[in-house]
Write an enzyme that holds these catalytic residues in place. Structure first.
Site, PDB file in Angstrom:
ATOM      1  N   CYS A   8       0.963  -1.177   0.111  1.00  0.00           N
ATOM      2  CA  CYS A   8      -0.063   0.209  -0.202  1.00  0.00           C
ATOM      3  C   CYS A   8       0.998   1.182   0.023  1.00  0.00           C
ATOM      4  CB  CYS A   8      -0.984   0.047   1.010  1.00  0.00           C
ATOM      5  SG  CYS A   8      -0.149   0.179   2.739  1.00  0.00           S
ATOM      6  N   ARG A  14      -3.724  -0.527   5.097  1.00  0.00           N
ATOM      7  CA  ARG A  14      -4.075  -1.638   4.724  1.00  0.00           C
ATOM      8  C   ARG A  14      -3.187  -2.869   4.319  1.00  0.00           C
ATOM      9  NH1 ARG A  14      -5.402   2.519  -0.347  1.00  0.00           N
ATOM     10  NH2 ARG A  14      -3.652   3.390   0.507  1.00  0.00           N
ATOM     11  N   ASP A 163      -8.081   3.934   1.083  1.00  0.00           N
ATOM     12  CA  ASP A 163      -7.278   4.171   2.171  1.00  0.00           C
ATOM     13  C   ASP A 163      -7.988   4.930   3.435  1.00  0.00           C
ATOM     14  OD1 ASP A 163      -5.111   4.598   3.886  1.00  0.00           O
ATOM     15  OD2 ASP A 163      -3.868   6.075   2.513  1.00  0.00           O
TER      16      ASP A 163
END
Length: 192
Positions: A8, A14, A163
């Site tokens: 990520c 994440r 996100d």
């Protein structure tokens, strides 16, 4: 496929949630031989995961003491498969490490189980590669090629995992649920 790398942005939300949740799922499904790591395209080594991500991981019974890693050539070499949270992360990784393009996918793209969608993805990737080559060789891209590219892009589902950084615990929980749904599909692909 014995080594999976999740990617990520900062490797604090994440991708560490994906790493921790997959570790738990692998254990539950007797796939302990598979190794999992995570990294970020804009991460610094050693940063702790965000407090909300750590809370989610603890709730799930997954490791919560993960720290960030910057995406590196060594991690790319280590991984059998690289699964990114967004197309942007995938493009960034391909730009930095083009020699590993064959093992890079978004998580949702990799676990896609609809054959027609998988066929459109393959066509899109082939067309994109052809058009990039044409651009590199200073060749003209036809109107038909541009139209087909746009049509394929519109037909594909959304493979982005948003996100949650800076958001509420509820946003992190929703993100973790989205990740886990994809990881359950991944488990089905990993089972012999």
């Amino acid at each position: 496929m014995n080594r999976i790398l999740f990617v990520c942005t900062g490797n604090t939300c994440r991708s560490p949630m994906a790493e921790g949740i997959l570790r738990r799922l692998l254990q539950e499904h007797g796939l302990d031989h598979i190794e999992v790591r995570s990294a970020g395209v804009a991460a610094y080594d050693g940063s702790p995961v965000s407090s909300h991500a750590a809370s989610i991981l603890r709730e799930q019974g997954a490791p919560a003491n993960l720290t960030s890693s910057a995406l590196s050539r060594e991690l790319m070499q280590w991984a059998d498969i690289v699964l990114t949270m967004t197309t942007g992360h995938k493009q960034h990784a391909i730009g930095r490490f083009p020699e590993y393009i064959d093992k890079m996918y978004t998580l949702k793209e990799f676990v896609e189980d609809d054959p027609e969608t998988a066929q459109r993805i393959a066509e899109l990737e082939e067309l994109t590669a052809e058009l990039q080559l044409k651009q590199a060789l200073d060749q003209q891209i036809s109107k038909e090629e541009r139209t087909r590219l746009l049509m394929l892009e519109r037909e594909l589902p959304d493979y982005e995992i948003a996100d949650p950084f800076g958001g509420s615990l509820a946003m992190y929980r929703q993100c973790a649920e989205e990740i886990e749904a994809a990881l359950l599909k991944l488990i089905r692909k990993l089972k012999p």
